[in-house]
Design a protein around this motif. Structure first.
Motif, mmCIF file in Angstrom:
data_model
loop_
_atom_site.group_PDB
_atom_site.id
_atom_site.type_symbol
_atom_site.label_atom_id
_atom_site.label_comp_id
_atom_site.label_asym_id
_atom_site.label_seq_id
_atom_site.Cartn_x
_atom_site.Cartn_y
_atom_site.Cartn_z
ATOM 1 N N PHE A 1 -6.211 9.034 -1.971
ATOM 2 C CA PHE A 1 -4.995 9.274 -1.190
ATOM 3 C C PHE A 1 -5.331 9.388 0.293
ATOM 4 C CE2 PHE A 1 -2.241 12.360 0.914
ATOM 5 C CZ PHE A 1 -0.989 11.799 0.711
ATOM 6 N N ASP A 2 -6.341 10.168 0.622
ATOM 7 C CA ASP A 2 -6.728 10.342 2.025
ATOM 8 C C ASP A 2 -7.268 9.047 2.620
ATOM 9 O OD1 ASP A 2 -5.997 13.000 1.879
ATOM 10 O OD2 ASP A 2 -8.007 13.665 1.289
ATOM 11 N N TRP B 1 0.459 4.414 -2.303
ATOM 12 C CA TRP B 1 0.138 5.685 -1.648
ATOM 13 C C TRP B 1 1.084 6.799 -2.107
ATOM 14 C CZ3 TRP B 1 2.251 7.990 3.210
ATOM 15 C CH2 TRP B 1 1.453 9.033 3.681
ATOM 16 N N LYS B 2 2.361 6.463 -2.242
ATOM 17 C CA LYS B 2 3.319 7.455 -2.745
ATOM 18 C C LYS B 2 2.965 7.879 -4.165
ATOM 19 C CE LYS B 2 7.113 5.645 0.070
ATOM 20 N NZ LYS B 2 8.397 4.891 0.053
ATOM 21 N N LEU C 1 0.017 7.858 -5.476
ATOM 22 C CA LEU C 1 -1.172 8.708 -5.385
ATOM 23 C C LEU C 1 -0.786 10.133 -4.989
ATOM 24 C CD1 LEU C 1 -3.668 6.302 -3.590
ATOM 25 C CD2 LEU C 1 -3.786 7.076 -5.957
ATOM 26 N N TYR C 2 0.210 10.253 -4.138
ATOM 27 C CA TYR C 2 0.672 11.585 -3.755
ATOM 28 C C TYR C 2 1.267 12.313 -4.958
ATOM 29 C CZ TYR C 2 3.339 15.212 -1.385
ATOM 30 O OH TYR C 2 3.850 16.410 -0.998
ATOM 31 N N VAL D 1 -6.524 5.915 1.708
ATOM 32 C CA VAL D 1 -5.424 4.966 1.915
ATOM 33 C C VAL D 1 -4.586 5.383 3.118
ATOM 34 C CG1 VAL D 1 -3.335 4.005 0.885
ATOM 35 C CG2 VAL D 1 -5.379 4.296 -0.507
ATOM 36 N N ARG D 2 -4.359 6.666 3.261
ATOM 37 C CA ARG D 2 -3.592 7.136 4.423
ATOM 38 C C ARG D 2 -4.292 6.750 5.727
ATOM 39 N NH1 ARG D 2 -2.664 13.448 4.907
ATOM 40 N NH2 ARG D 2 -4.937 13.335 4.772
ATOM 41 N N LEU E 1 -7.941 -0.522 -4.007
ATOM 42 C CA LEU E 1 -6.742 -0.179 -4.772
ATOM 43 C C LEU E 1 -6.570 -1.047 -6.003
ATOM 44 C CD1 LEU E 1 -4.260 0.359 -1.802
ATOM 45 C CD2 LEU E 1 -5.394 2.097 -3.161
ATOM 46 N N MET F 1 -3.911 3.038 6.316
ATOM 47 C CA MET F 1 -2.556 2.656 6.716
ATOM 48 C C MET F 1 -2.293 3.032 8.169
ATOM 49 S SD MET F 1 -0.330 3.573 3.314
ATOM 50 C CE MET F 1 1.195 3.019 4.047
ATOM 51 N N TRP G 1 0.823 -1.209 0.000
ATOM 52 C CA TRP G 1 0.000 0.000 0.000
ATOM 53 C C TRP G 1 0.856 1.257 0.000
ATOM 54 C CZ3 TRP G 1 -4.588 -0.960 3.932
ATOM 55 C CH2 TRP G 1 -5.384 -1.990 3.441
#
Length: 1851
Positions: free
Chosen positions: A129-130, A103-104, A106-107, A132-133, A174, A136, A99
């Motif tokens: 992005f939010d 996530w990176k 997506l950033y 997944v953050r 995802l 995590m 993930w």
């Protein structure tokens, strides 16, 4: 130095810091990397990363964290390590890493330029992005909790379920692979899990994730499964200023029904704000139990707290002994809505605290009931002033015993248990209760002798008949001990108090009979002295048992209130003689007053209570009581049994509460009654009534109760005989209508009937040691035979009972096989199924067989041998007829799933039965079933499951079982077809990777077995089957190329997981293909060229070993075709064709190109006959791959220009090798790209290439074109193409090209097809084009030289130079910005010099851009003819292939007096590969020629340009009287006034000196030429002054006089020094014309050219301080021009002038052939007109706009004195017979714009005046047109005719 020591314990580490090693031996670390440690040495470790085991290195020990690990094969080469962590933690770690990467990304996507990302896509990326953050962070927190090891077992289990659920949800979100799990959350292993189980696990996981996604949260998974639920509550604090002792009553409250649903939990609170029992501090815990599904679904449920103050009557009273204490007074309530907590919508957590606000009663008249209703219905926040309770809560599932076991840390002996008021949904045997809940509802009391209403206190106790009080049976709530009497709350001076207080009375069963509730009423005074005097003023009572033996019925009861006389005791025998209930007394008031006994008199007061009984021993039902006490009244037994059946049908609550007692009574009656004929059937019917009641949905939760009763409490040993007799009787008489209802009920109760039969027989056998076994077995056998006989009935009346039998007979198997031979039972069940008539109850029959499969009978091998053939035969018939397909596939799946279990014994024979009976049927079903059908996945899983469970023996037996070779051939064709279809179009979702890989593994195994049959039976000459082998090869290639096997597309972890489990299956199948191909022998030629494409597709897979082994197949094909046909053209053509499609589709890379070249070249080198042709072919493929790879690289690039370049490279290649179909294919791709960019001109030229390949004949086309499907012949397609091309040329304003095609079409219509209708339309279009040329403004495009330098560019751009054609109005700055945006990493080169090797070889990108000028090509049709500027301007910037650029260079020292003397020009001419415009907007430069231009030559160019522009201005003024003279004024003043300040003196000082002429004798002719040009300027100035004098307004008269005066001196000086020239021809033209002719002569040594500079840097470009001043302005030496001037001419020696046709520059003198020069008039730019002034382009004559006069014919007499050319040539003695060149023509200016500074516009510096604004080079303005004619209206194109192949037009 210490040595490296192998590690023993420290084997596994995680990087906690980033480490960048500088040496080769050091290992780079990134935070989170996992490492396998091999050795250690003094603060360093040596090892490798687990994700890249091939790279080993050292790293410092302080940068990693050591973790405990499990080591396998320690110390060996294959040593492996894994962390010692729970599996769920390992999974969480892997998931977080995976993930994290996403996530990176997506950033990064979120930070993209908003213009490059659609708004919707960007918003989705941000939301994801939010999300997944957040997930995590949750996972990290949960991982920390699990790793801590402090969680209790129950919380750990719940958290693990939550973790796995979140992982699955996140993976789906995802787009990652679906993880399949078992029921405990563990990951399933495909190797140990059956195919069907694996498929169902995928389905379950998908459904669960979908459900969680729709719910947007995670609910308790067990809540819906458990039958009992509990709410665990912990009171953390109670913040409230009471001031006295208080009791807090907490209970569950239904806000909609306005009633309590649970007992109270009571906390006694002290005035000091803490529990009275100090040991309970921080331990105030309660559990509200017995909540059922109905309670969870309540609309609104609250946690309600009532606070009762215990103390004085009024808090305002002083705390002293005068006032009465110990009074229970209402204080307030606190309510919290817990609906979401109870039903699971809100996650409950014991760590989370909730605040329950407190609402105090407002006055003495407030009843707590009213305050509760008010607070519950309140919508806003209460004004609680910070007062309330802090609680935490958690839902726990299961009964209280289960909860105590699973949550011992929460629920222990000190936890208060508050039960639900009433029975739970399930009453287990042994759960004995005898409770009654009594609610004090309300009362009404007369004040009597009191002045005010009484303060009534009710005291309740339980008394026996003798008046003694039963001790400690009253419970005010959980958490406090029982009491003997209960005192109610006191409401101050209330006549009609409403208490609504509920207490529980728990009386032992032995004390229940003869007990009653007694209520005493007493007035309480606030003063202690008065209160002591107050006595009981009334009493009431109620009996707990009714006279008929039932308990007090539930509901409200109005009790009779009896007034007591003072000082006289209320004896029990006295009040018990009076009626207890108000309705039992006399209803009239008069009689009421006389009803008395002893000291008691019936009063007018009233009192109401409400009771709810919860007893498992006492009933309120009279009929049920009669059955339970049947021995007391045996004569009423029949009625009791009938009443029981009636109760079961109507309402069974009482029956299920007394289930054990009812069943005991029934079996006692059955066993003890001798009248079997009368009572056996009645008891049987009653029994099935009770069983049917339990089977009802309402009481389904009582099944465990019934099971427990049979197992532990049932004791009727002889019941089995009677039960079987009655059941057999009903079955044998199934045809009788009277028995249908009873038989149907018996069938529905069959399971429990047999449970009773079997249990009875077991008990009897245990009691009598097996006696009567044979008789029992015979009875069972006869019973089943009766059942089998019943199944043969075909009447409609028996359908119901037959269907019920099919449904319920399998349920008896588990019990029957314990007392009956399973094998014999199997035979009976086989007959049971076979006896069902065909087409009758088909669905029920399949379901019955499926239930048998799930029974224990199917676990026995000998029983399966009997049942399985029958089942498979039945299934086969139904599947072939497509009947009940869902049930059929479910049953087949269940069979395969059961056979895969370990507890079923050997299945070899079973699989042989399944395989032979149904495999072929399943395969055919899969073939014909639609891929979107809902059952396709199940059938494919069944097929996969069968094949997986087949071993080598099964495969061979199956093949051998085919009766003929043709049958075997058909089967292999079918199986290959279905396999290919499955791997090509997977029936499973994309994220079902585990299932897909499992299927692939099974298919690969099957292919291996079937290839043996293929090789054995279908390879020899007589039996060879081409189609079968062809199907095999296509299947194998499809399998190998399927998306799910392309490991390079997966993450490292996923790739390694697949390889470790299945290896690389592509390599396995690839070697199988290789083996099969080389075994073909002489049959290979039959597969050429058809198999070239599939084999090519296989070799393009990026797997090196596979490529190395399979690429030689192509050489083998070449050999084979060469040996058979003498060439390998078909192989070559097919490889080229297929490569184009495959590489464009994403296959192939540079490695493949190199491997193909090396391997095939090596083979060709060794071959005697194929060497030369083969090497040529390999080189051809190599070049094609290079272009295709370039094309694919940029195919999806946003830079369309790169795509166009690669497309042109490819189409040129295909043209070179004569592959017309591929060439045309890419032509249309290029055309589409141009149309996307609105490059209509280039799109037209592209289509024109296709049109040139077609003929004007009716020859049929070989293939129909997709874009023109109606075109059947060459003529039709070419005509349609021409129409599109003409349309594109029109949009691109290339009307000259459109006219050419119109003429060609017109010729065809006029001379070939005689289509005069279309002829007239095309001629109109042609006329419109002519009109547009003369009247429509066309901007001149600029050209730019672009160099792509550096190794960072693609190969088609790398270190190459191109000439670009700019877009409309695109200047250098705009073009540079556009190109830099396409190459954002490119570094611009600001120099114009050629870059050095440091740039050419650098890995980066460098971009060099500057403007170049086109060189006009010779057009013979214009020679010696006057040509309108509108016509000529087109050819200056179109159809050009040569371009020039000049930059100034200084030689020698700078001369401050005359900088012009040593200023040279370096001029470079470029030649492109093709003319521009063309099929691209740019072409590569193919040749470059650089030479120098001397200062003298430059001076000649400047003077000639100045004269030319001046002449053009004068002719414009003469032709158009309406033009203002502002521009002419400025130009004349600049030249004449500049001469006073020095002017041409700088030229004289630099070139006309004896010293210069002596040192440069070769420049004599040029010097004479310069003098001649200076002399030629005088007649031009004179003519200009004359025109200016005629048109100048009064405001310019002074300027006119000044210029006249200065000109006289200038003319005198020049004519005296350089001679006199004839005056300028005064003939005017209506439109500026250019006179063009050509004169042949020897080529000159060096052509005169113009300058083009655009930079001011020090690298050779002009700087402001380096610019020499112009002689004519008097500002110093002549300045170099910045912008190219169109034309120039030169003389050499005394020879006649050479006329050349050039534009801006000349080519090098080395070019052979005649040199041509263009001479034309010049029109100057005019200043911007005012807004109010209308634009007038040309004069009107007779009211019609147009030319004033027709253009005059050009006098070709070279001696004509009026010609300016003649006057120029008269200065040369050698040119009297040749007309001299005309001045160069300039394009029209844009009348609507003021020009920018001349230095920026490139006008010649000799004509520059600093204050004079000049115009850019703009297109020609439109000429006036006729009134009423819209020039923008374009005549419609003729309709594209469709023609017959014969060429005749359809009418």
């Amino acid at each position: 130095m210490t040595r490296w020591v192998p590690t023993t314990t420290r084997k596994y580490a995680v990087a906690i810091y980033n480490y960048h090693g500088n040496g080769e031996t050091k290992l780079d670390l990134t935070v989170g990397d996992t490492l396998h440690i091999l050795e250690e040495n003094d603060g360093w470790f040596r090892g490798f990363k687990l994700r890249n085991k091939s790279v080993k290195g050292i790293f410092p020990t302080s940068y990693v964290h050591i973790k405990q690990a499990m080591v396998e094969n320690a110390g060996k080469y294959n040593e492996t390590v894994a962390p010692k962590e729970p599996k769920v933690v390992q999974e969480m770690t892997t998931v977080l890493r995976e993930w994290g990467v996403i996530w990176k990304q997506l950033y990064v996507d979120r930070g993209n330029d908003p213009s490059s990302v659609p708004k919707a896509g960007k918003r989705h990326s941000m939301d994801l992005f939010d999300t997944v953050r957040k997930m995590m962070y949750e996972m990290i927190d949960w991982r920390r909790q699990i790793m801590s090891g402090t969680l209790p077992v129950d919380e750990l289990k719940e958290l693990q379920q939550l973790v796995t659920s979140k992982i699955d949800f996140g993976n789906r979100l995802l787009g990652l692979d679906l993880v399949v799990r078992d029921e405990q959350g563990g990951i399933l292993d495909p190797e140990t899990t059956g195919t069907i189980s694996l498929y169902r696990a995928h389905e379950t996981a998908t459904e669960r994730i979908q459900r969680e996604k729709s719910m947007q949260g995670v609910q308790r998974s067990s809540q819906t499964q458990a039958t009992s639920h509990n709410l665990y509550v912990v009171v953390k604090n109670f913040v409230c200023r009471v001031g006295e002792d208080a009791d807090v009553f907490m209970a569950l409250y239904d806000a909609k029904e306005n009633r309590f649903i649970s007992e109270n939990y009571v906390v006694s609170w002290s005035p000091q704000g803490m529990p009275k029992d100090i040991e309970m501090l921080n331990n105030l815990r309660a559990i509200f139990t017995d909540l059922g599904q109905y309670d969870l679904r309540r609309e609104k449920i609250c946690l309600l707290c009532q606070i009762i103050r215990v103390g004085r009557m009024d808090l305002k009273e002083a705390d002293n002994k005068k006032f009465t204490n110990g009074l229970r007074r209402p204080f307030g309530v606190a309510v919290m809505d817990i609906t979401d907590v109870v039903n699971g919508k809100m996650e409950s957590d014991i760590e989370k605290q909730h605040f329950i606000p407190f609402q105090q009663v407002s006055g003495d008249n407030d009843f707590l009931e009213g305050v509760i209703k008010k607070v519950v219905s309140a919508r806003g926040e209460l004004n609680h002033k910070g007062q309330g309770l802090w609680v935490s809560m958690k839902m726990l599932d299961g009964d209280i015993k289960q909860v105590r076991k699973e949550y011992p840390h929460l629920v222990d002996g000190r936890t208060a248990v508050a039960r639900k008021m009433g029975f739970p949904e399930v009453i287990m045997p042994g759960d004995v209760r005898n409770d009654m809940y009594v609610t004090l509802v309300s009362g009404e009391f007369d004040r009597g002798t009191k002045a005010r209403n009484k303060n009534v206190e009710v005291t309740m106790c339980v008394c026996k008949d003798d008046g003694s009080v039963v001790q400690n049976v009253i419970f005010t709530g959980a958490g406090v001990p029982p009491v003997s009497e209960y005192k109610s709350v006191i409401y101050y001076q209330q006549k009609q108090p409403r208490w609504m207080e509920t207490i529980k009375v728990a009386i032992p069963i032995e004390d229940f009979y003869g007990s009653h509730l007694k209520f005493a009423f007493r007035h309480r005074s606030s003063m202690e002295e008065k209160d002591r005097k107050e006595k009981i003023f009334a009493i009431a009572y109620v009996q707990l048992m009714m006279q008929e033996g039932t308990t007090l019925r539930d509901g409200k009861h109005d009790l009779a209130v009896y007034k007591c006389e003072r000082n006289k005791p209320d004896e029990a025998k006295v009040y018990l003689s009076l009626p207890a209930l108000d309705r039992q007394g006399v209803t009239n008031n008069n009689s009421k007053s006389t009803l008395h006994a002893g000291n008691l008199t019936l009063s007018k007061d009233s009192f109401q209570i409400q009771t709810l009984g919860c007893s498992t021993k006492l009933t309120q039902n009279v009929d049920l009581l009669g059955l339970l006490k049947w021995r007391a009244n045996p004569g009423n037994l029949k009625n009791s049994l009938l009443s029981l059946m009636k109760v079961c049908e109507v309402s069974g609550e009482e029956v299920v509460k007394f289930l054990q007692d009812v069943l005991d009574a029934l079996f006692n009656i059955l066993m003890e009654n001798q009248d079997s004929d009368l009572y056996d059937n009645l008891v049987f019917d009653a029994l099935i009534g009770v069983i049917g009641l339990i089977a009802d949905r309402k009481f389904h939760q009582f099944h465990p109760v019934l099971d427990t009763y049979i197992r532990e409490h049932f004791s009727a040993t002889l019941a089995y005989n009677k039960l079987m007799v009655v059941l057999k009787y009903y079955i044998d008489n199934a045809n009788e209508r009277d028995n249908h209802e009873s038989l149907l009920k018996a069938m529905k109760s069959l399971q429990y009937i047999f449970k009773f039969i079997v249990r009875s027989r077991v008990l009897y056998s245990q009691l009598y040691e097996g006696k009567g076994k044979q008789q029992f077995e015979a009875a069972v056998r006869h019973l089943f035979q009766s059942l089998n006989g019943m199944m043969t009935y075909t009447s409609d009346s028996t359908v119901g009972v037959q269907g019920a039998a099919l449904r319920y007979v399998p349920t008896v198997i588990p019990d029957v096989i314990t007392v009956f031979d399973p094998k014999e039972l199997s035979l009976l069940l086989k007959d049971f199924i076979n006896n069902i008539p065909p087409d009758r109850l088909v669905k029920q029959k399949v379901q019955c067989m499926n239930n048998i499969v799930h029974s224990d009978l199917f676990r026995l091998s000998e029983c399966r041998g009997i049942l399985l053939p029958m089942m498979m035969a039945q299934l086969k018939k139904l599947i072939e007829r497509k009947e009940e397909m869902p049930d059929c596939v479910k049953m087949l799946s269940d069979v395969l799933d059961r056979l895969n279990r370990k507890d079923v014994g050997p299945i070899h024979g079973d699989m042989e039965i399944v395989m032979k009976e149904i495999l072929r049927t399943v395969i055919q079903t899969v073939i014909f079933m639609d891929r979107d059908a809902p059952l396709i996945g199940s059938f494919v899983a069944c097929m996969t499951g069968i094949l997986r469970q087949m071993n080598e023996f099964h495969y061979q037996a199956y093949i051998d079982a085919f009766p003929s070779r043709s049958d075997l051939l058909d089967f292999l064709m079918e199986i290959f077809m279905v396999f290919r279809d499955l791997v090509s179009k997977n029936v499973y979702p994309r994220d079902w990777v585990v299932m897909t890989m499992h299927q692939n593994h099974v298919v690969l195994t099957a292919i291996k077995y079937f290839t043996q049959t293929l090789h054995k039976s279908f390879l020899d000459e007589n039996n060879f089957e081409y189609q079968l082998w062809n199907n095999f090869f296509h299947l194998a290639v499809s399998f190998l190329t399927q998306e799910s096997l392309q490991l390079e597309n997966f993450s490292h972890a996923k790739r390694m997981k697949i390889i470790n489990k299945y290896q690389d299956m592509r390599r396995v199948i690839g070697f199988e293909i290789l083996s099969m191909w080389f075994n073909l022998g002489q049959h290979k030629i039959k597969f050429i060229p058809e198999m070239v494409g599939p084999m090519l597709e296989m070799t393009l897979i990026p797997e090196t070993k596979l490529r190395e082994h399979t690429i030689p197949i192509f050489f083998d094909m070449m050999q084979c075709e060469f040996a058979t046909r003498g060439n390998f053209n078909q192989v070559e053509n097919e490889i080229i064709t297929q490569l184009d499609h495959l590489v464009e589709g994403g296959r192939g890379d540079d490695q493949y190109k190199e491997l193909f070249y090396r391997i095939i070249s090596d083979h060709c080198q060794k071959h005697r006959y194929l060497r030369q042709r083969g090497l040529y072919f390999v080189d051809l493929v190599n070049r094609l791959l290079e272009r295709l790879l370039d094309y694919r690289t940029i195919m999806n690039d946003e830079n369309r220009e790169n795509r166009m370049s690669c497309t042109v490279n490819l189409l040129n290649f295909y043209k070179e090798i004569n592959r017309q179909e591929m060439y045309i294919r890419y032509l249309y791709k290029l055309c589409d790209l141009h149309l996307e960019c609105d490059n209509y001109t280039e799109a037209a030229y592209t289509l024109l290439l296709h049109a040139t390949l077609l003929k004007w004949t009716d020859e049929p086309l070989i293939t129909t074109h997709d874009k023109y499907p109606e075109a059947q012949t060459h003529r039709q397609l070419k005509e349609m193409l021409y129409y599109d091309i003409i349309e594109y040329f029109d949009k691109g304003k290339m009307w000259e090209e459109g006219i050419r095609l119109c003429k060609e079409l017109a010729s065809q219509y006029e001379n070939e097809t005689f289509d005069f209708l279309n002829l007239s339309l095309i001629l109109q279009k042609q006329a419109m084009f002519y009109d547009n040329i003369m009247k429509t403004m066309r901007p001149d495009p600029e050209y730019f030289r672009v160099g792509y330098f550096g190794q960072g560019y693609p190969s088609f751009l790398r270190n190459k130079v191109f000439i670009y054609r700019g877009k409309e109005y695109e200047r250098l700055g705009d073009f540079t910005s556009r190109l830099l945006s396409q190459f954002p990493h490119a570094q611009p080169i600001n120099k114009v010099t050629a870059p050095g090797p440091e740039i050419l070889e650098s890995p980066s990108q460098h971009l060099q851009i500057f403007k170049v000028d086109p060189i006009l090509e010779e057009r013979r049709e214009f020679r010696g003819k006057p040509v309108a500027d509108q016509i000529l301007n087109f050819y200056k910037v179109n159809e050009v292939q040569k371009f020039t650029f000049s930059r100034p260079i200084r030689k020698g020292d700078r001369d401050s007096d005359n900088e012009f003397a040593n200023m040279f020009l370096e001029r470079t001419n470029y030649v492109t590969a093709y003319k521009l415009p063309g099929i691209l907007r740019w072409f590569e430069v193919t040749s470059t020629n650089t030479f120098e231009v001397s200062p003298l030559e430059n001076a000649c160019e400047i003077m000639e340009n100045s004269n030319t522009e001046l002449r053009h201005l004068i002719e414009q003024q003469r032709a158009d009287p309406t033009l203002t003279v502002n521009t002419l004024s400025l130009r004349l003043n600049g030249i004449i006034d500049a001469a006073v300040m020095g002017g041409t003196a700088n030229y004289e000082k630099a070139f006309f000196t004896e010293e210069y002429m002596a040192s440069h004798p070769e420049d004599h002719a040029r010097i004479e030429r310069l003098k001649d040009l200076i002399a030629c300027q005088i007649p031009l100035l004179e003519a200009g002054l004359k025109v200016h004098a005629q048109k100048a307004p009064d405001s310019l008269r002074k300027l006119q006089e000044k210029m006249d005066s200065l000109f006289v001196d200038m003319k005198t000086r020049v004519e005296s020094e350089y001679g006199k020239k004839p005056p300028m021809d005064e003939t005017t033209r209506s439109r500026p014309m250019s006179l063009v002719w050509i004169t042949r002569n020897k080529p000159v040594d060096r052509p005169v050219s113009t300058i083009s500079t655009s930079s001011t840097s020090s690298d050779g470009l002009i700087n402001s301080k380096d610019r020499p001043s112009t002689p004519e302005t008097g500002l110093g030496p002549p300045q170099l021009p910045q912008k190219s001037v169109r034309h120039s001419s030169q003389q050499q020696g005394k020879s006649s002038p050479v006329k050349t046709w050039v534009s801006k520059t000349r080519e090098a003198a080395a070019v052979d052939g005649p040199v041509v020069e263009l001479k034309e008039t010049l029109k100057p730019a005019r200043p911007m007109r005012p807004v109010s002034q209308p634009r007038i382009s040309l004069t009107k004559q007779n009211g019609v706009p147009g030319p004033a006069t027709p253009p005059p014919k050009v006098n070709r007499d070279v001696n004509r004195s009026a010609s300016p050319a003649a006057s120029v040539s008269s200065t040369s003695s050698s040119s009297s017979d040749v007309p001299p060149p005309l001045p160069e023509k300039k394009a029209y200016a844009d009348y609507g714009n003021i020009a920018e500074d001349e230095d920026e516009q490139g006008l010649p510096p000799p004509l520059r005046v600093s204050s004079l604004p000049k115009s850019k080079s703009k297109p020609v303005p439109p000429l006036p047109i006729k009134e009423g004619v819209d020039p923008s209206q374009t005549p419609p194109l003729p309709k594209k005719p469709s023609r017959h192949p014969s060429g005749q037009q359809q009418q």
